[in-house]
Scaffold this active site. Structure first.
Site, PDB file in Angstrom:
ATOM      1  N   ASP A 169      33.173  42.020  16.757  1.00 28.02           N
ATOM      2  CA  ASP A 169      33.651  42.773  17.908  1.00 28.02           C
ATOM      3  C   ASP A 169      35.172  42.561  17.969  1.00 28.02           C
ATOM      4  O   ASP A 169      35.676  41.579  17.430  1.00 28.02           O
ATOM      5  CB  ASP A 169      32.982  42.241  19.176  1.00 28.02           C
ATOM      6  CG  ASP A 169      33.525  42.899  20.425  1.00 28.02           C
ATOM      7  OD1 ASP A 169      33.610  44.134  20.444  1.00 28.02           O
ATOM      8  OD2 ASP A 169      33.865  42.164  21.375  1.00 28.02           O
ATOM      9  N   ASP A 173      31.867  38.142  21.834  1.00 24.37           N
ATOM     10  CA  ASP A 173      32.380  37.211  22.835  1.00 24.37           C
ATOM     11  C   ASP A 173      31.297  36.642  23.732  1.00 24.37           C
ATOM     12  O   ASP A 173      31.569  35.818  24.593  1.00 24.37           O
ATOM     13  CB  ASP A 173      33.485  37.853  23.687  1.00 24.37           C
ATOM     14  CG  ASP A 173      32.999  39.083  24.443  1.00 24.37           C
ATOM     15  OD1 ASP A 173      31.780  39.314  24.497  1.00 24.37           O
ATOM     16  OD2 ASP A 173      33.841  39.803  25.004  1.00 24.37           O
ATOM     17  N   ASP A 207      28.109  41.431  24.642  1.00 29.35           N
ATOM     18  CA  ASP A 207      27.593  41.752  23.310  1.00 29.35           C
ATOM     19  C   ASP A 207      26.188  41.213  23.075  1.00 29.35           C
ATOM     20  O   ASP A 207      25.735  41.126  21.935  1.00 29.35           O
ATOM     21  CB  ASP A 207      28.529  41.183  22.228  1.00 29.35           C
ATOM     22  CG  ASP A 207      29.872  41.892  22.205  1.00 29.35           C
ATOM     23  OD1 ASP A 207      29.880  43.122  22.341  1.00 29.35           O
ATOM     24  OD2 ASP A 207      30.897  41.207  22.063  1.00 29.35           O
TER      25      ASP A 207
END
Length: 619
Positions: free
Chosen positions: A321, A513, A517
């Site tokens: 990400d 994180d 997510d």
């Protein structure tokens, strides 16, 4: 020293005394066969009673074939053919091997527990006129606690008075103390180093960081890797096979070749069974994985099970990400471009519109505004994940979000050519301008990506940000595969596409994180959460947690995983190779029963030492 180790020491000590007494008596008195049997049988019973009990327990639970059965069959058989001394010696050294195994596992777990024992012993609850010492489990949210210098923080809390330096090494592996002041979050298990502070409890003990981490560490031992399961399956089929082979050694040569002494081949068959005992293999594999998990813990990397440690060593693709993972997720306002109003007014509308959002972009807008926000001015807020927010501020309908959100609402907006993330603002259906914000790349990210490239591990970036920002960040850190403008559900779909196209044995890891997510972390072969400290979503959804926001620790975790698997393979090859060698020697009568079991204990010791190198991975 555990109760198990103490019990085994007493058992071995008593058996050794009886064995030595029997050796001396037989030699001095030139005892008859019956007297010799009587002398040795006491030592045998003392040493083998637990082996016998374990065998009956296994039979009751439909697990007949294991090393205990091998040892019983071989030594009882030796007693029947008059090899009393060899039978007792074999059981004695077998029990010594079990003692070595118990001590090794105890020391390994103790080493891990010593580092990971972050549970606080007490808490100072603030009451009228002073403080009262209570157990951390008695604290409830809203209580105020006092943490003195040198004390461990009992529960997750927020500082209400004072300032200090906090040692979070046991949680994060980070040696540098962290400064806290009024408003700072405190995580249980950390140590207050300097000033006295007061803090308001935010979570009960069972839900605090320390308790959750300890629960995960304890549960990690129950999740076996495929290699461990393979070793278990191997011994399950191996034991009946070698028992059959031992019986064939006893009966076939006298039947097939004339002049062969049946008693000699029976004894060789019994030695064959003792030599086949798989103790070295059974202890070395789980010990190596335990050492790997412990070494990772020292680095501030929490691995939930040996299955994930093994999978990490097989990972060929890392999907990252962007916001909060490759970048710090701490945005700063770069440019304010209003239409029909002042810059300050546009910033005020954006800050009020995003007042109830926890997104890093919303936080950066409120920080840039810098004034106290009167929430009474906001009568309605609705957040659209991946797009923006709709709020009513002073009776005006405020839309704040990305270009897709503007398109969705049917607003004309000004395209942005500069690199950065644009937050477009519309008021009562009229476009009011945009605020350009930028993020900062995390330290260590470039070094991590270069290391992955050198080791032929692919790096991919997924982000909901626009193409320009995504390409700019990817270029700076060295990632070549970028997928931008993704909604949360798009990330899951993209990840599934990657997983379908991979080679069967390869694993895919997603690094996020740990806050927004969770679906992707749960879907990947391995979910790695950044900055899991205090993030409930990370602790629940991820398989591996980096307790500090340091991507470079992924490199350490990969090194540890590969070192662990290398040690496991070395242990298995050495144990099986020595086992085959001993079986051949036993078949041709070149090894005695005592020597066979001593050799097996030696193999176990060497494998244990090899496994300990992983636990000593440098901090």
């Amino acid at each position: 020293m555990t109760k198990e180790v103490k019990s085994k020491l007493i058992e071995i000590g008593a058996g050794l005394v009886l064995y030595l007494n029997a050796l001396f008596a037989v030699k001095q008195w030139n005892a008859s066969s019956k007297v010799e049997l009587l002398l040795y049988i006491f030592a045998y019973i003392v040493l083998s009673v637990k082996i016998l009990w374990q065998t009956f327990y296994n039979i009751k639970h439909k697990k007949l074939f294991d090393e205990n059965l091998l040892m019983l069959v071989a030594t009882i058989g030796a007693m029947f053919v008059g090899r009393y001394r060899e039978a007792v010696a074999a059981v004695l050294f077998y029990q010594v091997g079990n003692l070595v195994e118990a001590i090794s596992l105890q020391r390994t777990k103790k080493s891990i527990a010593k580092f990971m024992d972050i549970r606080p012993s007490h808490a100072n609850l603030k009451i009228a006129g002073g403080t009262r010492t209570v157990s951390p489990v008695e604290l409830i949210p809203g209580n105020v606690i006092v943490v003195k210098p040198g004390e461990r923080i009992p529960v997750d809390a927020t500082v209400t008075q004072g300032a200090s330096m906090i040692d979070t090494k046991a949680l994060t592996g980070e040696a540098e103390p962290r400064e806290v002041k009024i408003g700072s979050k405190l995580f249980s298990g950390s140590i207050n180093l300097s000033g006295m502070i007061e803090a308001r409890v935010s979570k009960v003990y069972e839900e605090s960081t320390a308790a959750k981490i300890m629960t995960l560490v304890d549960a990690a031992n129950n999740k076996k890797a495929e290699t461990e399961k393979l070793a278990d399956r191997f011994t399950r089929y191996y034991t009946p096979i070698v028992i059959l082979m031992g019986i064939l050694v006893m009966i076939l040569p006298p039947m097939m070749f004339a002049g062969q002494d049946g008693h000699v081949w029976i004894y060789r068959g019994l030695i064959f069974l003792v030599a086949a005992c798989p103790c070295g293999l059974l202890v070395s594999v789980p010990l190596a994985f335990l050492g790997g998990i412990g070494a990772a813990s020292r680095q501030g990397v929490l691995i939930k099970g040996s299955n994930y440690l093994e999978a990490l060593s097989q990972t060929e693709t890392f999907v990252f990400d962007k916001t909060g993972t490759l970048t710090e997720g701490v945005f700063t306002v770069k440019e304010i471009c209003p239409r029909g109003m002042s810059e300050q007014k546009l910033l005020e509308l954006a800050a009020y519109g995003e007042v109830h959002s926890n997104h890093p972009i919303a936080q950066s807008l409120r920080e840039a505004y810098g004034k106290t926000i009167d929430t009474a001015r906001v009568s309605h807020t609705r957040e659209y994940s991946g797009f923006g927010v709709e709020s009513i501020v002073d009776g005006q309908v405020i839309f704040a979000g990305n270009a897709k959100y503007m398109n969705k609402q049917g607003f004309y907006y000004q395209p942005v050519s500069d690199i950065g993330t644009a937050v477009h603002i519309a008021v009562d259906g009229e476009y009011a301008g945009y605020i350009l914000i930028s993020d900062i790349i995390r330290p260590g990210v470039k070094k991590m990506i270069r290391w992955l490239d050198r080791h032929q591990i692919e790096s991919v970036m997924l982000t909901g940000d626009n193409d320009r920002v995504a390409e700019d960040v990817a270029k700076k850190v060295g990632i070549h595969s970028v997928f931008a403008n993704l909604m949360p559900e798009d990330k899951v779909e993209q990840l599934e596409d990657f997983m379908e196209s991979r080679i069967e044995e390869e694993k895919l890891a997603f690094v996020g994180d740990g806050i927004n997510d969770a679906p992707v972390l749960a879907r990947a072969d391995i979910g790695i959460a950044m900055g899991g400290l205090g993030a409930d979503a990370a602790l629940e959804a991820a398989d591996i947690i980096l307790m500090e926001d340091e991507p470079i620790k992924i490199v350490n975790a990969i090194r540890i995983s590969k070192g662990t698997i290398r040690a496991v393979k070395q242990n298995m090859i050495f144990a099986i190779g020595m086992k085959v060698y001993l079986l051949v020697l036993a078949l041709f009568g070149y090894v005695s029963m005592e020597n066979a079991i001593i050799a097996d204990v030696g193999v176990m010791l060497l494998n244990i030492l090899n496994s300990f190198w992983i636990l000593k991975y440098p901090e």
